[in-house]
Design a protein around this motif. Structure first.
Motif, PDB file in Angstrom:
ATOM      1  N   PRO A 124     -73.352  79.645  84.262  1.00  0.00           N
ATOM      2  CA  PRO A 124     -73.738  78.454  83.496  1.00  0.00           C
ATOM      3  C   PRO A 124     -74.882  77.742  84.216  1.00  0.00           C
ATOM      4  O   PRO A 124     -74.882  77.652  85.446  1.00  0.00           O
ATOM      5  CB  PRO A 124     -72.473  77.604  83.523  1.00  0.00           C
ATOM      6  CG  PRO A 124     -71.367  78.540  83.813  1.00  0.00           C
ATOM      7  CD  PRO A 124     -71.947  79.611  84.671  1.00  0.00           C
ATOM      8  N   SER A 125     -75.853  77.229  83.437  1.00  0.00           N
ATOM      9  CA  SER A 125     -77.029  76.675  84.094  1.00  0.00           C
ATOM     10  C   SER A 125     -76.710  75.414  84.881  1.00  0.00           C
ATOM     11  O   SER A 125     -77.381  75.099  85.853  1.00  0.00           O
ATOM     12  CB  SER A 125     -78.130  76.414  83.073  1.00  0.00           C
ATOM     13  OG  SER A 125     -77.666  75.551  82.074  1.00  0.00           O
ATOM     14  N   ILE A 126     -75.640  74.714  84.498  1.00  0.00           N
ATOM     15  CA  ILE A 126     -75.288  73.510  85.253  1.00  0.00           C
ATOM     16  C   ILE A 126     -74.855  73.878  86.671  1.00  0.00           C
ATOM     17  O   ILE A 126     -75.082  73.131  87.624  1.00  0.00           O
ATOM     18  CB  ILE A 126     -74.176  72.698  84.524  1.00  0.00           C
ATOM     19  CG1 ILE A 126     -73.939  71.346  85.170  1.00  0.00           C
ATOM     20  CG2 ILE A 126     -72.862  73.441  84.489  1.00  0.00           C
ATOM     21  CD1 ILE A 126     -74.855  70.281  84.718  1.00  0.00           C
ATOM     22  N   ILE A 127     -74.256  75.068  86.809  1.00  0.00           N
ATOM     23  CA  ILE A 127     -73.856  75.549  88.138  1.00  0.00           C
ATOM     24  C   ILE A 127     -75.092  75.718  89.023  1.00  0.00           C
ATOM     25  O   ILE A 127     -75.090  75.369  90.205  1.00  0.00           O
ATOM     26  CB  ILE A 127     -73.132  76.910  88.006  1.00  0.00           C
ATOM     27  CG1 ILE A 127     -71.829  76.743  87.242  1.00  0.00           C
ATOM     28  CG2 ILE A 127     -72.894  77.539  89.363  1.00  0.00           C
ATOM     29  CD1 ILE A 127     -70.705  76.225  88.053  1.00  0.00           C
ATOM     30  N   LEU A 128     -76.157  76.256  88.423  1.00  0.00           N
ATOM     31  CA  LEU A 128     -77.381  76.451  89.202  1.00  0.00           C
ATOM     32  C   LEU A 128     -77.982  75.102  89.576  1.00  0.00           C
ATOM     33  O   LEU A 128     -78.601  74.968  90.630  1.00  0.00           O
ATOM     34  CB  LEU A 128     -78.376  77.296  88.410  1.00  0.00           C
ATOM     35  CG  LEU A 128     -77.827  78.692  88.107  1.00  0.00           C
ATOM     36  CD1 LEU A 128     -78.754  79.454  87.200  1.00  0.00           C
ATOM     37  CD2 LEU A 128     -77.598  79.441  89.402  1.00  0.00           C
ATOM     38  N   GLY A 129     -77.792  74.098  88.720  1.00  0.00           N
ATOM     39  CA  GLY A 129     -78.231  72.751  89.065  1.00  0.00           C
ATOM     40  C   GLY A 129     -77.472  72.233  90.274  1.00  0.00           C
ATOM     41  O   GLY A 129     -78.066  71.695  91.215  1.00  0.00           O
TER      42      GLY A 129
ATOM     43  N   VAL B  49     -73.977  85.404  95.822  1.00  0.00           N
ATOM     44  CA  VAL B  49     -73.024  85.053  96.877  1.00  0.00           C
ATOM     45  C   VAL B  49     -73.311  83.641  97.385  1.00  0.00           C
ATOM     46  O   VAL B  49     -72.408  82.813  97.541  1.00  0.00           O
ATOM     47  CB  VAL B  49     -73.115  86.068  98.043  1.00  0.00           C
ATOM     48  CG1 VAL B  49     -72.171  85.671  99.166  1.00  0.00           C
ATOM     49  CG2 VAL B  49     -72.789  87.471  97.548  1.00  0.00           C
ATOM     50  N   LEU B  50     -74.605  83.377  97.601  1.00  0.00           N
ATOM     51  CA  LEU B  50     -75.004  82.061  98.120  1.00  0.00           C
ATOM     52  C   LEU B  50     -74.633  80.948  97.144  1.00  0.00           C
ATOM     53  O   LEU B  50     -74.117  79.900  97.546  1.00  0.00           O
ATOM     54  CB  LEU B  50     -76.511  82.051  98.380  1.00  0.00           C
ATOM     55  CG  LEU B  50     -77.065  80.796  99.046  1.00  0.00           C
ATOM     56  CD1 LEU B  50     -76.504  80.662 100.458  1.00  0.00           C
ATOM     57  CD2 LEU B  50     -78.578  80.825  99.087  1.00  0.00           C
ATOM     58  N   VAL B  51     -74.874  81.192  95.852  1.00  0.00           N
ATOM     59  CA  VAL B  51     -74.525  80.182  94.842  1.00  0.00           C
ATOM     60  C   VAL B  51     -73.033  79.894  94.909  1.00  0.00           C
ATOM     61  O   VAL B  51     -72.600  78.737  95.003  1.00  0.00           O
ATOM     62  CB  VAL B  51     -74.926  80.650  93.421  1.00  0.00           C
ATOM     63  CG1 VAL B  51     -74.315  79.734  92.369  1.00  0.00           C
ATOM     64  CG2 VAL B  51     -76.438  80.661  93.277  1.00  0.00           C
ATOM     65  N   GLY B  52     -72.230  80.956  94.922  1.00  0.00           N
ATOM     66  CA  GLY B  52     -70.784  80.782  94.983  1.00  0.00           C
ATOM     67  C   GLY B  52     -70.377  80.012  96.227  1.00  0.00           C
ATOM     68  O   GLY B  52     -69.601  79.046  96.152  1.00  0.00           O
ATOM     69  N   ALA B 278     -68.209  71.284  82.078  1.00  0.00           N
ATOM     70  CA  ALA B 278     -69.661  71.309  82.256  1.00  0.00           C
ATOM     71  C   ALA B 278     -70.279  69.972  81.854  1.00  0.00           C
ATOM     72  O   ALA B 278     -71.153  69.441  82.543  1.00  0.00           O
ATOM     73  CB  ALA B 278     -70.260  72.453  81.443  1.00  0.00           C
ATOM     74  N   ALA B 279     -69.805  69.416  80.737  1.00  0.00           N
ATOM     75  CA  ALA B 279     -70.376  68.157  80.256  1.00  0.00           C
ATOM     76  C   ALA B 279     -70.114  67.029  81.247  1.00  0.00           C
ATOM     77  O   ALA B 279     -70.970  66.164  81.468  1.00  0.00           O
ATOM     78  CB  ALA B 279     -69.784  67.805  78.894  1.00  0.00           C
ATOM     79  N   GLN B 280     -68.935  67.040  81.861  1.00  0.00           N
ATOM     80  CA  GLN B 280     -68.605  66.000  82.835  1.00  0.00           C
ATOM     81  C   GLN B 280     -69.587  66.011  84.004  1.00  0.00           C
ATOM     82  O   GLN B 280     -70.019  64.963  84.471  1.00  0.00           O
ATOM     83  CB  GLN B 280     -67.164  66.223  83.347  1.00  0.00           C
ATOM     84  CG  GLN B 280     -66.608  65.047  84.117  1.00  0.00           C
ATOM     85  CD  GLN B 280     -66.043  63.983  83.178  1.00  0.00           C
ATOM     86  OE1 GLN B 280     -66.278  64.006  81.969  1.00  0.00           O
ATOM     87  NE2 GLN B 280     -65.300  63.059  83.733  1.00  0.00           N
ATOM     88  N   LEU B 304     -65.445  76.284  86.699  1.00  0.00           N
ATOM     89  CA  LEU B 304     -66.368  76.838  85.709  1.00  0.00           C
ATOM     90  C   LEU B 304     -66.917  78.187  86.173  1.00  0.00           C
ATOM     91  O   LEU B 304     -67.008  79.150  85.407  1.00  0.00           O
ATOM     92  CB  LEU B 304     -67.510  75.844  85.538  1.00  0.00           C
ATOM     93  CG  LEU B 304     -68.232  75.782  84.224  1.00  0.00           C
ATOM     94  CD1 LEU B 304     -67.259  75.532  83.110  1.00  0.00           C
ATOM     95  CD2 LEU B 304     -69.265  74.660  84.286  1.00  0.00           C
ATOM     96  N   LEU B 305     -67.270  78.241  87.444  1.00  0.00           N
ATOM     97  CA  LEU B 305     -67.833  79.460  88.027  1.00  0.00           C
ATOM     98  C   LEU B 305     -66.820  80.594  87.943  1.00  0.00           C
ATOM     99  O   LEU B 305     -67.143  81.715  87.534  1.00  0.00           O
ATOM    100  CB  LEU B 305     -68.223  79.180  89.481  1.00  0.00           C
ATOM    101  CG  LEU B 305     -69.006  80.251  90.221  1.00  0.00           C
ATOM    102  CD1 LEU B 305     -70.366  80.404  89.593  1.00  0.00           C
ATOM    103  CD2 LEU B 305     -69.142  79.892  91.690  1.00  0.00           C
TER     104      LEU B 305
END
Lengths: 294, 330
Positions: A124-129, B49-52, B278-280, B304-305
């Motif tokens: 999800p793009s919000i995750i990348l944010g 991996v880094l994002v996670g 996500a909206a929150q 979410l991830l």
């Protein structure tokens, strides 16, 4: 006695009974499927009509090229700059990943990498944010266009890599074989035969990825939502104003003049995105056809 | 590759040296290009991996404080430092589930229309137009939802549904703004349709025509061909497409936050405001003051991830036999 078995020759030639029912079911299914397509087109038409009819009265040359509040030039320039920075990061990596998949990794490696690209694409793009925020914005204590560009680059990367890899795979075998037969080294083949023949497809895949990233909002509200809306800037190390976050801000505030500007910006953005993605799609289809037929 | 350069013709020893040099250059070039390609592939792998890692890292204070109970806790009170994702998880499930229930069948029907019903020239126009829906930026779709769709639903659709089907609790009392779970679900429906439609169109195209012709020759009607041949041979892919669409709906932050009305209660009424994970994040992160508030939003990101990755893995696993990338096989 035999009257019941011999069909009445004067009966009309229309189906009856079970066949009639089956045909009716089939006919209604056809109508429902057509209706679904009409519904989707109607939604598209409704959205586009709203954007055009409410945006057109606002859009003018001043609106596009002047600073706020006469126009929204800085936001448009900011969006463009962020998209360019993101592409500068994503395109080399994406093309190289595609080359790795098509030229070097075995079937197994290719499958693993494609899975990773699909997972990246599904983030999800919000995750990348959030990622860009904690990785770049938080340590520096300030929002930067660069942080937004990194987040958008991660969105573009799988699109560019998958698109390029599909085109690279279409490069005819005989071109490689001819190059091998001439004793040309692998890297020269890659640089002078394979990449040039796939170039059209790679570029159009990239344009499609940019069109997708240009409208992304979620990463930008966390990384570059502030920014001076009066002066024009493309400095990546400060927050740049941009169209998506501005529209988002306006929709949260709910002022009438803000709405009018937001519709104008929506029109400009939608116009650019739709024209580029339609054009790139047509070109991509053409270059794929050319490659497959040669 | 000039094989017979004049220099080589004049001095044999010189030519040998040149070819030796070239060999060395080639070896270097081969290794170099392999190395940078490998590096890029590792970078792509490292990125995920880094994002996670970073998301979990950001959520750490909240994970330490609330533990797993965060997932089901239904209080979200930033002023009192109490956070739980229960309401958000519920809102996420309802909006994306609704979008999939409504959008899935429509999208599959569009796929069938494009492959089996529409003449080629019509399909060549309608197909790309449906895909254009996916090209509209989510912030603009959300803005449209806020300014146009929500008032329209509030004036015309919601009262009608409430009056006719009010005995079903999901069609409760409409609110005054039209910003509701229902509106958010419809926006998400518009977003998932192009994804599922384009994948299922490609799937249906891959069904062998001889099977369909055979069924038709045996007297099957068009619907019976679809029911008996087309859908059964593509079930896996269609399910995978739906899961991909679901993944997209789960993670959509912007458009949902614009139209869902930021409610904070679990209610069965679709016409009441709500919120999603996500909206929150999109709504509250820019204004989050305390570290714990930010960390809790990161915790939402972790959930979410995890859901997003699981959905994608599931879609890949189910649809493994089919490549939804187009003409290329896995």
């Amino acid at each position: 006695m035999s009257g019941a078995l011999i069909p009445d020759p004067t009966a009309p030639l229309t189906p009856s009974g079970n066949l009639r029912r089956r045909q009716l079911v089939s006919r209604s299914a056809e109508i429902a499927a057509t209706g679904a397509a009409v519904l989707a087109l109607a939604a598209l038409a409704w959205v586009l009509w709203t954007v055009v009819s409410r945006g057109a009265p606002v859009v003018s040359l001043d609106f596009i090229f002047k600073g706020y509040p006469e126009g929204v030039g800085p936001m448009l320039l900011g969006t463009l700059a962020i998209a360019v920075y993101a592409t500068l990061i994503a395109m080399p990596v994406g093309v190289l990943v595609a080359l790795y998949i098509s030229e070097y990794s075995g079937a197994r490696g290719a499958r693993a990498l494609k899975l990773i690209l699909d997972l990246l694409n599904g983030l999800p793009s919000i995750i990348l944010g959030l990622f860009a925020f904690i990785f770049i914005v938080a340590p520096q204590q300030k929002q930067t266009a660069f942080a937004g560009a990194v987040a958008l680059a991660i969105i573009e990367l799988p699109l560019i890599a998958r698109g390029s890899q599909e085109v690279l795979q279409l490069v005819p075998k005989h071109l490689r074989e001819a190059s091998d037969a001439l004793g040309v080294a692998r890297w020269r083949t890659v640089l002078s035969v394979i990449l040039p023949s796939a170039l059209g497809g790679i570029v159009t895949s990239t344009v499609l990825a940019v069109a997708r990233a240009a409208g992304e909002t979620a990463p930008l509200i966390l990384t570059t939502s502030s920014g001076d809306v009066k002066s024009f800037s493309i400095n990546p190390f400060e927050a740049l104003p941009n169209v998506p976050t501005w529209i988002f801000k306006v929709s949260e505030e709910g002022s009438e003049t803000g709405y009018a500007e937001a519709w104008g910006m929506s029109l400009v953005l939608v116009f650019i995105i739709l024209v580029t993605s339609l054009g790139a799609r047509a070109l991509l289809a053409r270059s794929k056809r050319k490659l497959s037929s040669s | 590759m000039s094989v017979s350069s004049p220099a080589a013709a004049r001095a044999p020893g010189h030519g040998a040296r040149v070819s030796l040099l070239r060999k060395r250059a080639d070896r270097l070039g081969d290794r170099g290009i392999f190395a940078i390609c490998l590096l890029a592939a590792l970078l792509a792998t490292g990125t995920i991996v880094l994002v996670g890692y970073q998301i979990v890292h950001g959520a750490m204070p909240a994970i330490d404080k609330f533990g797993l109970g965060f997932v089901t806790d239904t209080t979200w009170q930033p002023n009192f430092g109490r956070f739980g994702a229960g309401v958000l998880l519920f809102g996420t499930a309802v909006t994306s589930g609704f979008a999939l229930l409504l959008g899935g069948p429509i999208a599959i029907a569009i796929g069938l229309f494009l492959t089996l019903l529409a003449p080629k020239s019509l399909a060549a126009v309608v197909g790309p137009l449906v895909e254009l829906l996916a090209a509209i930026p989510s912030v603009i779709l959300g803005f449209w939802g806020l300014v146009v769709l929500a008032p329209f639903l509030q004036e015309h659709v919601e009262p009608f549904l409430h009056d006719s089907f009010g005995f079903i609790p999901i069609f409760g009392e409409p609110q005054t703004t039209g910003l509701s779970v229902f509106t958010a679900s419809l926006i998400l429906t518009i977003m998932v349709i192009p994804i599922i439609a384009s994948i299922s169109r490609d799937l249906f195209r891959s069904v062998p025509p001889e099977l369909q012709d055979g069924a038709a020759a045996l007297g099957a009607t068009r619907w019976e061909v679809v029911r008996g041949i087309v859908l059964p041979t593509t079930t896996n892919g269609v399910v995978a497409a739906c899961i991909l669409g679901l993944g997209r709906a789960l993670g959509e932050a912007i458009a949902v936050s614009q139209v869902i009305g930021a409610g904070s209660e679990i209610t069965s009424n679709l016409f009441a405001p709500g919120s999603t994970l996500a909206a929150q994040i999109a709504l509250q992160f820019p204004g989050a003051l305390t570290e714990l508030h930010k960390a809790s939003l990161f915790y939402c990101g972790v959930i979410l991830l995890v859901i997003g990755l699981l959905a994608n893995l599931a879609a890949g696993w189910i649809g493994r036999r089919f490549s939804y990338g187009g003409a290329v096989n896995w």
